[in-house]
Design an enzyme around this catalytic site. Structure first.
Site, PDB file in Angstrom:
ATOM      1  N   TRP A  29       0.858  -1.192   0.000  1.00  0.00           N
ATOM      2  CA  TRP A  29       0.000   0.000   0.000  1.00  0.00           C
ATOM      3  C   TRP A  29       0.895   1.243   0.000  1.00  0.00           C
ATOM      4  CZ3 TRP A  29      -5.238   1.755   1.191  1.00  0.00           C
ATOM      5  CH2 TRP A  29      -6.202   0.791   0.926  1.00  0.00           C
ATOM      6  N   SER A  63      -0.120  -3.278   5.420  1.00  0.00           N
ATOM      7  CA  SER A  63       0.588  -3.285   6.705  1.00  0.00           C
ATOM      8  C   SER A  63       0.005  -4.286   7.694  1.00  0.00           C
ATOM      9  CB  SER A  63       0.551  -1.892   7.326  1.00  0.00           C
ATOM     10  OG  SER A  63       1.281  -1.007   6.517  1.00  0.00           O
ATOM     11  N   VAL A 130       3.325   1.890   5.147  1.00  0.00           N
ATOM     12  CA  VAL A 130       2.926   3.302   5.236  1.00  0.00           C
ATOM     13  C   VAL A 130       1.414   3.351   5.397  1.00  0.00           C
ATOM     14  CG1 VAL A 130       2.851   5.512   4.024  1.00  0.00           C
ATOM     15  CG2 VAL A 130       4.874   4.057   3.836  1.00  0.00           C
ATOM     16  N   LEU A 131       0.988   3.793   6.562  1.00  0.00           N
ATOM     17  CA  LEU A 131      -0.435   3.949   6.842  1.00  0.00           C
ATOM     18  C   LEU A 131      -0.776   5.430   6.783  1.00  0.00           C
ATOM     19  CD1 LEU A 131      -0.293   1.366   9.663  1.00  0.00           C
ATOM     20  CD2 LEU A 131      -2.042   1.278   7.890  1.00  0.00           C
ATOM     21  N   ILE A 132      -1.771   5.758   6.001  1.00  0.00           N
ATOM     22  CA  ILE A 132      -2.183   7.167   5.899  1.00  0.00           C
ATOM     23  C   ILE A 132      -3.644   7.253   6.330  1.00  0.00           C
ATOM     24  CG2 ILE A 132      -2.456   9.163   4.371  1.00  0.00           C
ATOM     25  CD1 ILE A 132      -0.211   7.979   2.622  1.00  0.00           C
ATOM     26  N   THR A 136     -12.263   6.947   7.895  1.00  0.00           N
ATOM     27  CA  THR A 136     -12.901   5.994   8.803  1.00  0.00           C
ATOM     28  C   THR A 136     -11.918   5.599   9.903  1.00  0.00           C
ATOM     29  OG1 THR A 136     -12.125   4.035   7.646  1.00  0.00           O
ATOM     30  CG2 THR A 136     -14.175   5.039   6.829  1.00  0.00           C
ATOM     31  N   HIS A 138     -10.457   2.759  10.145  1.00  0.00           N
ATOM     32  CA  HIS A 138      -9.554   1.701   9.672  1.00  0.00           C
ATOM     33  C   HIS A 138      -8.110   1.943  10.119  1.00  0.00           C
ATOM     34  CE1 HIS A 138     -10.508  -1.525   6.744  1.00  0.00           C
ATOM     35  NE2 HIS A 138      -9.216  -1.709   6.819  1.00  0.00           N
ATOM     36  N   ARG A 177       8.579  12.048   5.238  1.00  0.00           N
ATOM     37  CA  ARG A 177       9.376  11.095   6.023  1.00  0.00           C
ATOM     38  C   ARG A 177      10.108  10.073   5.157  1.00  0.00           C
ATOM     39  NH1 ARG A 177       6.105  13.799   8.454  1.00  0.00           N
ATOM     40  NH2 ARG A 177       6.256  14.341  10.668  1.00  0.00           N
TER      41      ARG A 177
HETATM   42  C1  DLZ Z   1      -7.369  -1.396   4.037  1.00  0.00           C
HETATM   43  C2  DLZ Z   1      -6.165  -0.528   4.180  1.00  0.00           C
HETATM   44  C3  DLZ Z   1      -6.295   0.862   4.331  1.00  0.00           C
HETATM   45  C4  DLZ Z   1      -7.625   1.536   4.382  1.00  0.00           C
HETATM   46  N1  DLZ Z   1      -5.232   1.654   4.409  1.00  0.00           N
HETATM   47  C5  DLZ Z   1      -3.999   1.113   4.373  1.00  0.00           C
HETATM   48  C6  DLZ Z   1      -2.854   1.940   4.474  1.00  0.00           C
HETATM   49  O1  DLZ Z   1      -2.900   3.170   4.549  1.00  0.00           O
HETATM   50  N2  DLZ Z   1      -1.639   1.317   4.476  1.00  0.00           N
HETATM   51  C7  DLZ Z   1      -1.486  -0.037   4.391  1.00  0.00           C
HETATM   52  O2  DLZ Z   1      -0.343  -0.534   4.433  1.00  0.00           O
HETATM   53  N3  DLZ Z   1      -2.571  -0.835   4.271  1.00  0.00           N
HETATM   54  C8  DLZ Z   1      -3.812  -0.308   4.247  1.00  0.00           C
HETATM   55  N4  DLZ Z   1      -4.915  -1.095   4.127  1.00  0.00           N
HETATM   56  C9  DLZ Z   1      -4.730  -2.546   3.843  1.00  0.00           C
HETATM   57  C10 DLZ Z   1      -4.580  -3.404   5.116  1.00  0.00           C
HETATM   58  O3  DLZ Z   1      -3.317  -3.212   5.721  1.00  0.00           O
HETATM   59  C11 DLZ Z   1      -4.729  -4.903   4.750  1.00  0.00           C
HETATM   60  O4  DLZ Z   1      -3.853  -5.227   3.704  1.00  0.00           O
HETATM   61  C12 DLZ Z   1      -6.141  -5.263   4.324  1.00  0.00           C
HETATM   62  O5  DLZ Z   1      -7.080  -4.868   5.274  1.00  0.00           O
HETATM   63  C13 DLZ Z   1      -6.263  -6.797   4.114  1.00  0.00           C
HETATM   64  O6  DLZ Z   1      -6.011  -7.479   5.337  1.00  0.00           O
END
Ligand code: DLZ
Length: 214
Positions: A29, A63, A130-132, A136, A138, A177
């Site tokens: 992602w 992630s 990388v989580l953004i 929601t 999530h 970053r």
């Molecule tokens: C579903 C999801 C969302 C909304 N955002 C991210 C993100 O910003 N970064 C990331 O690495 N993964 C994201 N995912 C996917 C989840 O980590 C996961 O792959 C799915 O929910 C399937 O288990």
């Protein structure tokens, strides 16, 4: 203007990575940012002496999958180090090829790839994602479960895990970053810090487990 006080300080010692084996497990992602972080980590691993064939990179969808993958990669590297090539090949139900008949690039997972595969347990693993934040919840759930999951794997396996998961509130924060920020916001690539941390923790982790503390 005051100088910045945030960020890692350099160790007095430059640790030698030449005998270490390091795995990088990264999510797919937000790939542009992830790729820059992975590249930064690899650059520093190599600078500290980790040999290219001792850097193993694996990817997972997102992630959330990092802790599971990480745990399996660590277990797998231990199985690999305890098994002979014949064991590995036998386990896969394939026969040893005649080396003279080997053609060009072997397919991943093929018998000839396994023969050439460096073996040994990993000294450190870098988990990169990388989580953004979206609109929601999530983000919160994934950040929470990934960070707890990674800590659990680290303590359960005894293999140091480098927490290379960015939890950014905006895209710009993530880009900055990874050293991809726009103009004046362009900053330091945190992947580099993770590469250096992996060498230190891999090196020290081995020494500590041998009872060496000086
Ligand atoms: C579903 C999801 C969302 C909304 N955002 C991210 C993100 O910003 N970064 C990331 O690495 N993964 C994201 N995912 C996917 C989840 O980590 C996961 O792959 C799915 O929910 C399937 O288990």
């Amino acid at each position: 203007m005051t100088s910045a006080i945030k960020g890692p300080s350099q160790s007095d010692v430059q640790y030698d990575g030449s005998n270490l084996r390091v795995a990088i497990v990264h999510a797919r992602w937000n790939r542009q940012v992830v790729d820059a972080l992975v590249a930064g980590a690899i650059t520093k691993l190599k600078e500290r002496g980790v040999k290219e064939h001792n850097i193993v990179t694996q990817s997972v969808p997102g992630s959330f999958e990092l802790p599971f993958a990480w745990s399996r990669v660590i277990t797998g590297s231990r199985v690999q180090s305890g098994a002979s090539v014949t064991d590995l090949l036998g386990g896969l139900g394939v026969s040893t090829p005649n080396p003279q008949s080997r053609s060009t690039t072997p397919a991943p997972g093929s018998a000839s790839t396994l023969i050439n595969m460096p073996q040994g347990p990993f000294d450190a693993v870098i988990a990169i994602g990388v989580l953004i934040k979206g609109s929601t919840m999530h983000f919160e759930y994934i950040c929470d479960s990934v960070s707890h999951g990674l800590m659990k794997v680290q303590l359960d396996t005894g293999v140091p895990v480098i927490f290379g998961v960015l939890t950014a509130l905006t895209e710009d924060q993530a880009l900055e970053r990874a050293g991809l920020g726009r103009e004046e916001a362009r900053s330091h690539n945190h992947g580099e810090d993770w590469g250096i941390a992996a060498v230190e923790m891999g090196f020290q982790g081995r020494r500590w487990s041998e009872g060496k503390f000086t």
